[in-house]
Design a protein around this motif. Structure first.
Motif, short mmCIF file in Angstrom:
data_model
loop_
_atom_site.label_atom_id
_atom_site.label_comp_id
_atom_site.label_asym_id
_atom_site.label_seq_id
_atom_site.Cartn_x
_atom_site.Cartn_y
_atom_site.Cartn_z
N HIS A 157 -10.72 10.80 45.66
CA HIS A 157 -10.85 10.94 47.11
C HIS A 157 -10.68 9.54 47.68
O HIS A 157 -11.43 8.62 47.33
N VAL A 158 -9.68 9.36 48.54
CA VAL A 158 -9.33 8.05 49.09
C VAL A 158 -9.65 8.02 50.58
O VAL A 158 -9.29 8.95 51.31
N GLU A 159 -10.34 6.98 51.01
CA GLU A 159 -10.67 6.81 52.43
C GLU A 159 -10.31 5.40 52.87
O GLU A 159 -10.38 4.46 52.08
N VAL A 160 -9.94 5.29 54.14
CA VAL A 160 -9.73 3.99 54.77
C VAL A 160 -10.72 3.90 55.93
O VAL A 160 -10.74 4.77 56.80
N ASP A 161 -11.54 2.86 55.91
CA ASP A 161 -12.49 2.64 56.99
C ASP A 161 -11.74 2.02 58.16
O ASP A 161 -11.38 0.85 58.15
N ARG A 162 -11.49 2.84 59.17
CA ARG A 162 -10.69 2.40 60.31
C ARG A 162 -11.41 1.34 61.15
O ARG A 162 -10.78 0.62 61.91
N ALA A 163 -12.71 1.23 61.02
CA ALA A 163 -13.44 0.18 61.73
C ALA A 163 -13.20 -1.19 61.09
O ALA A 163 -13.39 -2.22 61.73
N LEU A 187 2.16 -1.63 48.57
CA LEU A 187 1.78 -1.45 47.17
C LEU A 187 1.81 0.02 46.73
O LEU A 187 2.06 0.31 45.57
N ALA A 188 1.54 0.93 47.66
CA ALA A 188 1.53 2.36 47.34
C ALA A 188 2.13 3.13 48.51
O ALA A 188 1.44 3.85 49.24
N THR A 234 -6.17 13.07 45.97
CA THR A 234 -4.90 12.86 45.30
C THR A 234 -5.11 12.60 43.82
O THR A 234 -6.24 12.35 43.38
N ASP A 235 -4.04 12.66 43.06
CA ASP A 235 -4.12 12.30 41.65
C ASP A 235 -4.41 10.81 41.54
O ASP A 235 -3.90 10.00 42.32
N ALA A 236 -5.23 10.46 40.57
CA ALA A 236 -5.54 9.06 40.32
C ALA A 236 -4.25 8.34 39.95
O ALA A 236 -3.37 8.91 39.31
N GLY A 237 -4.15 7.10 40.37
CA GLY A 237 -2.94 6.35 40.04
C GLY A 237 -3.14 4.85 40.18
O GLY A 237 -3.91 4.39 41.03
N GLU A 238 -2.45 4.13 39.33
CA GLU A 238 -2.56 2.66 39.31
C GLU A 238 -2.15 2.04 40.64
O GLU A 238 -2.75 1.07 41.09
N ARG A 239 -1.12 2.59 41.29
CA ARG A 239 -0.65 2.01 42.56
C ARG A 239 -1.70 2.14 43.65
O ARG A 239 -1.87 1.24 44.47
N ILE A 240 -2.41 3.26 43.67
CA ILE A 240 -3.47 3.44 44.67
C ILE A 240 -4.60 2.46 44.42
O ILE A 240 -5.12 1.83 45.34
N LEU A 241 -4.97 2.28 43.16
CA LEU A 241 -6.01 1.32 42.82
C LEU A 241 -5.58 -0.09 43.19
O LEU A 241 -6.37 -0.86 43.77
N LYS A 242 -4.34 -0.45 42.90
CA LYS A 242 -3.84 -1.79 43.27
C LYS A 242 -3.85 -1.97 44.78
O LYS A 242 -4.15 -3.07 45.27
N ALA A 243 -3.54 -0.92 45.54
CA ALA A 243 -3.57 -1.01 47.00
C ALA A 243 -4.99 -1.27 47.48
O ALA A 243 -5.22 -2.10 48.37
N ALA A 244 -5.96 -0.57 46.90
CA ALA A 244 -7.36 -0.78 47.29
C ALA A 244 -7.80 -2.19 46.93
O ALA A 244 -8.45 -2.88 47.74
N GLU A 245 -7.45 -2.64 45.75
CA GLU A 245 -7.81 -4.00 45.32
C GLU A 245 -7.12 -5.06 46.17
O GLU A 245 -7.67 -6.14 46.39
N GLU A 295 -10.93 -5.08 52.30
CA GLU A 295 -11.60 -4.05 51.49
C GLU A 295 -11.94 -2.80 52.31
O GLU A 295 -13.04 -2.27 52.24
N ALA A 296 -10.95 -2.33 53.08
CA ALA A 296 -11.15 -1.14 53.91
C ALA A 296 -10.93 0.15 53.14
O ALA A 296 -11.27 1.22 53.64
N ILE A 297 -10.37 0.08 51.94
CA ILE A 297 -10.05 1.28 51.16
C ILE A 297 -11.12 1.53 50.12
O ILE A 297 -11.48 0.64 49.35
N SER A 298 -11.62 2.76 50.10
CA SER A 298 -12.57 3.15 49.06
C SER A 298 -12.01 4.35 48.31
O SER A 298 -11.31 5.19 48.88
N ILE A 299 -12.34 4.40 47.04
CA ILE A 299 -11.90 5.49 46.17
C ILE A 299 -13.12 6.03 45.44
O ILE A 299 -13.92 5.25 44.92
#
Length: 77
Positions: A6-12, A23-24, A43-54, A59-63
């Motif tokens: 579950h991927v979220e972006v904190d819009r604040a 990156l993704a 979504t399916d777990a994926g390295e590109r999503i993790l790299k985008a969060a990192e 640090e607005a992206i949480s997984i």
């Protein structure tokens, strides 16, 4: 990886740097306010999503794992 995320972006917090879309590009989009949002929150777990969060400069992206809510990123201290 095989998991679902579950991927979220904190819009604040999001500043619209677009690092995640670079990156993704299949997982994130910028809206008209130039803020990121996941294309599919679950979504399916994926390295590109993790790299985008990192790579998010604010640090607005949480997984998390759906259902349990166990954090994948950022990791719990």
């Amino acid at each position: 990886m095989g998991d679902r995320w579950h991927v979220e972006v904190d819009r604040a917090i999001c500043i619209g740097s677009a690092q995640c879309t670079h990156l993704a590009p299949d997982a994130f989009r910028l809206d008209t306010a130039m803020q990121s949002h996941p294309v599919a929150p679950e979504t399916d777990a994926g390295e590109r999503i993790l790299k985008a969060a990192e790579g998010c400069p604010v640090e607005a992206i949480s997984i998390a794992l759906p259902g349990s809510g166990e954090p994948v990123f950022p990791p719990e201290d």
